[in-house]
Design a protein around this motif. Structure first.
Motif, PDB file in Angstrom:
ATOM      1  N   SER A  99      -5.436   2.829   6.489  1.00 30.87           N
ATOM      2  CA  SER A  99      -4.520   3.353   5.253  1.00 30.87           C
ATOM      3  C   SER A  99      -5.211   3.057   4.024  1.00 30.87           C
ATOM      4  CB  SER A  99      -3.314   3.047   5.514  1.00 30.87           C
ATOM      5  OG  SER A  99      -2.663   3.730   6.666  1.00 30.87           O
ATOM      6  N   LEU A 158       0.932  -1.260  -0.112  1.00 34.22           N
ATOM      7  CA  LEU A 158       0.065   0.046   0.125  1.00 34.22           C
ATOM      8  C   LEU A 158       1.093   1.045   0.007  1.00 34.22           C
ATOM      9  CD1 LEU A 158      -2.775  -1.174   2.529  1.00 34.22           C
ATOM     10  CD2 LEU A 158      -3.175  -0.555   0.112  1.00 34.22           C
ATOM     11  N   GLU A 184       4.927   8.610   4.991  1.00 40.01           N
ATOM     12  CA  GLU A 184       4.899  10.024   5.689  1.00 40.01           C
ATOM     13  C   GLU A 184       5.439  10.137   6.981  1.00 40.01           C
ATOM     14  OE1 GLU A 184       0.513   9.970   5.513  1.00 40.01           O
ATOM     15  OE2 GLU A 184       0.248   9.847   3.515  1.00 40.01           O
ATOM     16  N   ARG A 206       2.990   4.616   1.590  1.00 37.33           N
ATOM     17  CA  ARG A 206       2.595   5.838   2.207  1.00 37.33           C
ATOM     18  C   ARG A 206       2.306   5.735   3.564  1.00 37.33           C
ATOM     19  NH1 ARG A 206      -1.558   8.468  -2.134  1.00 37.33           N
ATOM     20  NH2 ARG A 206      -2.325   6.384  -2.020  1.00 37.33           N
ATOM     21  N   GLY A 207       0.919   6.276   3.850  1.00 39.87           N
ATOM     22  CA  GLY A 207       0.761   5.969   5.579  1.00 39.87           C
ATOM     23  C   GLY A 207       0.833   4.563   6.060  1.00 39.87           C
ATOM     24  N   LEU A 230      -8.289   4.772   3.328  1.00 45.96           N
ATOM     25  CA  LEU A 230      -7.957   6.324   3.052  1.00 45.96           C
ATOM     26  C   LEU A 230      -7.269   6.489   1.579  1.00 45.96           C
ATOM     27  CD1 LEU A 230      -6.816   7.423   6.641  1.00 45.96           C
ATOM     28  CD2 LEU A 230      -9.161   8.086   5.499  1.00 45.96           C
ATOM     29  N   GLN A 231      -6.649   5.523   1.424  1.00 44.15           N
ATOM     30  CA  GLN A 231      -5.615   5.830   0.087  1.00 44.15           C
ATOM     31  C   GLN A 231      -6.296   5.158  -1.157  1.00 44.15           C
ATOM     32  OE1 GLN A 231      -1.558   4.951   2.443  1.00 44.15           O
ATOM     33  NE2 GLN A 231      -1.864   3.791   0.671  1.00 44.15           N
ATOM     34  N   GLY A 232      -7.979   5.012  -1.080  1.00 38.30           N
ATOM     35  CA  GLY A 232      -8.607   4.488  -2.202  1.00 38.30           C
ATOM     36  C   GLY A 232      -8.456   2.815  -2.605  1.00 38.30           C
ATOM     37  N   SER A 233      -8.145   2.330  -1.556  1.00 41.78           N
ATOM     38  CA  SER A 233      -8.016   0.770  -1.984  1.00 41.78           C
ATOM     39  C   SER A 233      -8.885   0.067  -1.248  1.00 41.78           C
ATOM     40  CB  SER A 233      -6.446   0.361  -1.595  1.00 41.78           C
ATOM     41  OG  SER A 233      -5.718   1.194  -2.422  1.00 41.78           O
TER      42      SER A 233
END
Length: 477
Positions: A389, A309, A476, A311-312, A392-395
């Motif tokens: 996450s 995934l 992040e 990032r966050g 929030l990340q669109g998955s």
């Protein structure tokens, strides 16, 4: 200073080998484990400069790995005193010596910034773990040892080919010929695309087999099932984290190149596949130590999903690395106690552990709740961070499948653990002399307390260290 840190456990290994008394030898383990832990805390707080030529440096990822392994090894070292006292008739010279050599190799993994040296250190951990898995010296343990050596050695050989390809990609691209991590990250985008791509595939397969990502996990059920509990704890918590750190070094190079998105997609797929394998094979396991092996497959899969995934989710991945290692320590040490109390690993024989070994049974039950992501324990925090996450990340599909596998695994694991802990003790089983003692209960109890505390409160220094480590992976801050 960093080299002295690697040599310290080797001095302990030499001392353990030279002590003739089987009982006195065991006290070398906690002595050098505490010295190593104190030295680890000092080096994390007062980070020394890189060695000449930059081969050795303790960065944030190395610090996190080092602290996790040092804490887990120290707890296992104190546990070993009680465990080996119970098995005093068996010579423990090889076990004590190999444990300390393995600690030295794991330390070298944490500080290595040269991928060739990292590979040598990881191979050393493979070799030193083999005699530990064979400690019981029976037909099943030697089969498990050979399977472990064969599969992990093939995997690590594939990783070596990946390093050769990575080095050759620098030659073809007319860049600086080096396997130093800093140079590879700096020049990653300019390396020859074909050789770089092949290198990442081989390195992922090689280090993935050492981690136990499905379908490269086949050594785990036998090795975890036949090794002593303290060795299983170090396999699931220490060795897996060393292999993961090696993979994270490759992840750093991939993230700096154009291969980053593809590398993350493959990790995401292998992570979900690992969780699927665990969901299928964990249900109705007749050997509760083998069940823990599939739990390890699940959790390296969870970490791989988080890395995929990016990032966050990277913060959650690194936090879960710590949480999984500590929780696996409790599971393996407590189930080792239960195993000795019943002289069996079969769920048909082992029932009512809460009555025969109240402390170990309670710890095994609490650790089961923790490892399956139940609040308020630490794994819940890291798993929640990863799945949130994903949404929030669109998955959403990834998050949904992730939650589905977690639910199936919880049910499957509960069907094994609850009868083992809460069932009725069979009337026809033989009685054994083993009972819980402070030496075999206090170490996993300390780990369990740490898991509870980390679930309720994450100290600021640890949180900052994880953020710095995630930043090295492109996460992040």
């Amino acid at each position: 200073m960093l080299w002295a840190f690697v040599i310290l456990p080797l001095l302990g290994a030499a001392l353990a080998w030279g002590i003739p008394d089987n009982r006195k030898r065991t006290f070398v383990l906690p002595l050098f484990a505490v010295l190593h832990l104190v030295f680890s805390l000092y080096l994390v707080a007062e980070t020394p400069p890189a060695s000449p030529h930059g081969w050795f440096l303790l960065d944030a990822l190395g610090k996190l790995n080092l602290l996790c392994n040092a804490v887990l090894f120290t707890v296992c070292a104190f546990y070993a005193v009680g465990y080996l006292n119970y098995r005093r008739k068996r010579n423990n010279r090889t076990l004590c010596t190999a444990l300390l050599i393995c600690l030295s190799a794991m330390t070298l993994v944490a500080i290595s910034q040269h991928l060739g040296m990292l590979w040598i250190a990881l191979e050393a951990t493979t070799l030193t773990m083999a005699p530990l898995i064979y400690f019981n010296r029976n037909a099943r343990s030697i089969e498990a040892t050979w399977k472990y050596l064969l599969i992990c050695s093939v995997g690590i050989a594939i990783a070596l080919l990946g390093l050769f390809f990575l080095a050759y990609s620098t030659i073809v691209a007319k860049q600086e010929i080096s396997l130093l991590l800093s140079a590879l990250v700096r020049d990653a985008a300019r390396l020859h695309a074909g050789w770089r791509h092949a290198a990442f595939i081989f390195l992922l397969v090689g280090f993935g087999s050492k981690m136990g990502l499905a379908p490269l996990h086949t050594w785990k059920p036998d090795a975890y099932g036949e090794a002593p509990g303290l060795v299983g704890a170090l396999l699931a918590g220490g060795l897996v984290n060393c292999a993961l750190l090696s993979l994270l070094r490759v992840y750093q190079v991939a993230a700096a190149s154009t291969e980053g998105p593809l590398f993350r997609e493959v990790l995401l797929g292998m992570g979900l596949l690992s969780m699927a394998f665990a969901a299928v094979f964990m249900a109705r396991q007749s050997d509760f130590k083998r069940m823990l092996a599939y739990s390890s497959v699940e959790h390296v899969g969870i970490i791989a999903v988080a890395l995929g995934l990016g990032r966050g989710a990277l913060f959650g991945a690194l936090l879960h690395m710590v949480n999984n290692a500590l929780t696996k320590g409790v599971l393996f040490l407590s189930c080792g106690n239960i195993h000795r109390a019943y002289n069996s690993k079969s769920t048909q024989v082992v029932r009512g552990a809460l009555r025969r070994t109240p402390w170990s049974g309670a710890l095994f039950l609490a650790a089961f709740l923790a490892i399956t992501g139940s609040p308020p324990f630490a794994p819940f925090v890291s798993e929640f961070s990863i799945v949130s996450s994903a949404f929030l990340q669109g998955s959403p599909w990834t998050g949904g499948i992730f939650l589905l596998f977690l639910a199936i695994i919880f049910i499957g694991m509960a069907l094994t653990v609850i009868p083992v802990v809460l069932g009725e003790i069979p009337e026809d089983i033989a009685k054994t002399p083993y009972r819980d003692t402070i030496h075999t209960v206090l170490p996993p109890l300390v780990l369990m307390a740490a898991i509870l505390v980390l679930g309720l409160w994450l100290p600021d220094p640890l949180q900052e260290l994880i953020r710095q480590a995630a930043g090295l992976l492109g996460g992040e801050r």
